[in-house]
Design an enzyme around this catalytic site. Structure first.
Site, PDB file in Angstrom:
ATOM      1  N   GLU A  70      -0.461 -35.971  -8.215  1.00  0.00           N
ATOM      2  CA  GLU A  70      -0.128 -37.393  -8.106  1.00  0.00           C
ATOM      3  C   GLU A  70       1.081 -37.762  -8.959  1.00  0.00           C
ATOM      4  OE1 GLU A  70      -1.047 -39.316  -5.924  1.00  0.00           O
ATOM      5  OE2 GLU A  70      -2.879 -38.432  -5.134  1.00  0.00           O
TER       6      GLU A  70
ATOM      7  N   TYR B 104      -1.623 -47.334  -8.896  1.00  0.00           N
ATOM      8  CA  TYR B 104      -1.785 -46.403  -7.794  1.00  0.00           C
ATOM      9  C   TYR B 104      -2.442 -45.093  -8.248  1.00  0.00           C
ATOM     10  CZ  TYR B 104      -1.045 -42.531  -4.784  1.00  0.00           C
ATOM     11  OH  TYR B 104      -1.294 -41.399  -4.073  1.00  0.00           O
TER      12      TYR B 104
ATOM     13  N   ASP C 234      -0.678 -47.529  -1.964  1.00  0.00           N
ATOM     14  CA  ASP C 234       0.704 -47.126  -2.214  1.00  0.00           C
ATOM     15  C   ASP C 234       1.587 -47.814  -1.171  1.00  0.00           C
ATOM     16  OD1 ASP C 234       0.154 -45.814   0.120  1.00  0.00           O
ATOM     17  OD2 ASP C 234       1.215 -43.981  -0.444  1.00  0.00           O
TER      18      ASP C 234
ATOM     19  N   CYS D 271       2.973 -44.651  11.076  1.00  0.00           N
ATOM     20  CA  CYS D 271       3.414 -46.026  10.790  1.00  0.00           C
ATOM     21  C   CYS D 271       4.492 -45.975   9.716  1.00  0.00           C
ATOM     22  CB  CYS D 271       2.221 -46.858  10.331  1.00  0.00           C
ATOM     23  SG  CYS D 271       2.527 -48.638  10.268  1.00  0.00           S
TER      24      CYS D 271
ATOM     25  N   CYS E 137       4.389 -46.045  17.371  1.00  0.00           N
ATOM     26  CA  CYS E 137       3.270 -46.833  17.872  1.00  0.00           C
ATOM     27  C   CYS E 137       2.635 -46.193  19.110  1.00  0.00           C
ATOM     28  CB  CYS E 137       3.715 -48.256  18.191  1.00  0.00           C
ATOM     29  SG  CYS E 137       4.408 -49.130  16.771  1.00  0.00           S
TER      30      CYS E 137
ATOM     31  N   CYS F  14      -0.157 -44.134  17.779  1.00  0.00           N
ATOM     32  CA  CYS F  14      -0.925 -44.712  16.666  1.00  0.00           C
ATOM     33  C   CYS F  14      -2.337 -45.106  17.097  1.00  0.00           C
ATOM     34  CB  CYS F  14      -0.208 -45.928  16.101  1.00  0.00           C
ATOM     35  SG  CYS F  14      -1.080 -46.663  14.696  1.00  0.00           S
TER      36      CYS F  14
END
Length: 289
Positions: free
Chosen positions: A34, A117, A135, A190, A197, A200
DNA sequence: CACACGTGGTT
DNA sequence: TAACCAAGTGT
């Protein structure tokens, strides 16, 4: 709308096989990954992460080395303060948490370099806790699918956390996959520039698609400052030379990295202030040990 | 809250 | 090619 019934099955079918998703990946590994993923693309993180975890399998292993080792091993991942913070994290975990990465969000937030986050990403992904992880990918998915906006708003914990919290199912595994799935969807489908799309899972229910995918109307996000000729670049050049040297560099030697004394001195002063460089004109400059 | 903070790949 | 983009944090 509620995204989890669509996102969770999509994620379980389409998740990338990433190192931090392998069974047996440790909380320490999650923490290191991370840190590296803060503003650095996945593809550049993966090889460096493997090196780090092989060399420093536990927080105590990293804590036993000087910060200079962390800064050198960080190499060119960018934002080298993260290497310093990660080392300080390892020291704090070793000294205050018996060498074990804490699972508590507030305990994580108290560690250097861990913000809203990262604290929740570790709690959710390393420990399976039901906490919202937000995030820029998640904010973009929420902005479009839930709010019908083309672009995400600026990070705002007061707004982001309750919004994502409301999306998390009660079931722990479903909650974890909702967090990870929203991130994955924002990273692969996205996306910022040319959203897919057509593939999606949320398209039929997406508030933004239902509105006809209107353009973003509000003020444009601030464009990143030019890197060429910036203090950032000069800092990077100074650090590059210090990483490569086993012995302190003199002020004269540092003159070679950048011709303009004013900017060079300003960059060096900021590196000293950040603790990324120690020393002086007399003894020479080096990475912190 | 706006801004500083690296680096390299993509459009 | 310049601009955009990439799992943020600290001040």
């Amino acid at each position: 709308m509620t995204i989890s019934p669509l996102v969770v099955p999509w994620f379980r079918e389409n998740a990338r096989d990433l190192p931090w998703r392998r069974p047996g990946f440790t909380p320490w590994g999650t923490l290191v990954s991370e840190f590296m993923l803060q503003q650095t693309p996945v593809a550049r993180v993966i090889p460096r992460l493997a090196e780090w975890l092989e060399r420093w399998p536990t927080p105590a292993d990293l804590a036993s080395c000087p910060p200079s080792d962390a800064v050198r091993a960080w190499d060119r991942l960018g934002y080298p303060r993260r290497a310093l913070n990660l080392h300080a994290c390892a020291v704090a975990i070793t000294e205050h948490h018996s060498g074990e990465v804490p699972s508590d969000v507030d305990a994580l937030l108290a560690l250097p370099g861990i913000g809203d986050y990262t604290a929740r990403a570790i709690a959710a992904f390393a420990f399976g806790l039901r906490v919202p992880v937000v995030d820029t990918n998640v904010r973009r998915v929420l902005a479009r699918a839930v709010e019908g906006l083309a672009e995400p708003w600026a990070p705002n914990a007061r707004r982001d956390l309750p919004l994502m919290e409301a999306q998390l199912p009660v079931d722990l595994q479903d909650a974890r996959d909702t967090n990870a799935g929203a991130m994955e969807l924002g990273a692969l489908v996205c996306v910022a520039r040319a959203p897919r799309c057509d593939i999606c899972p949320l398209a039929d229910a997406c508030a933004w698609v239902l509105r006809g995918r209107p353009e973003h109307d509000g003020p444009k996000a601030r464009t990143q400052k030019k890197y060429e000729g910036s203090d950032r670049q000069v800092r990077g050049l100074i650090l590059r030379d210090l990483r490569a040297s086993d012995i302190p560099l003199t002020a004269t030697e540092l003159e070679a990295v950048w011709p303009e004394a004013v900017q060079r001195d300003r960059a060096l002063a900021s590196l000293l202030r950040d603790g990324l460089v120690t020393g002086s004109g007399d003894e020479g400059y080096k990475l912190p040990e």
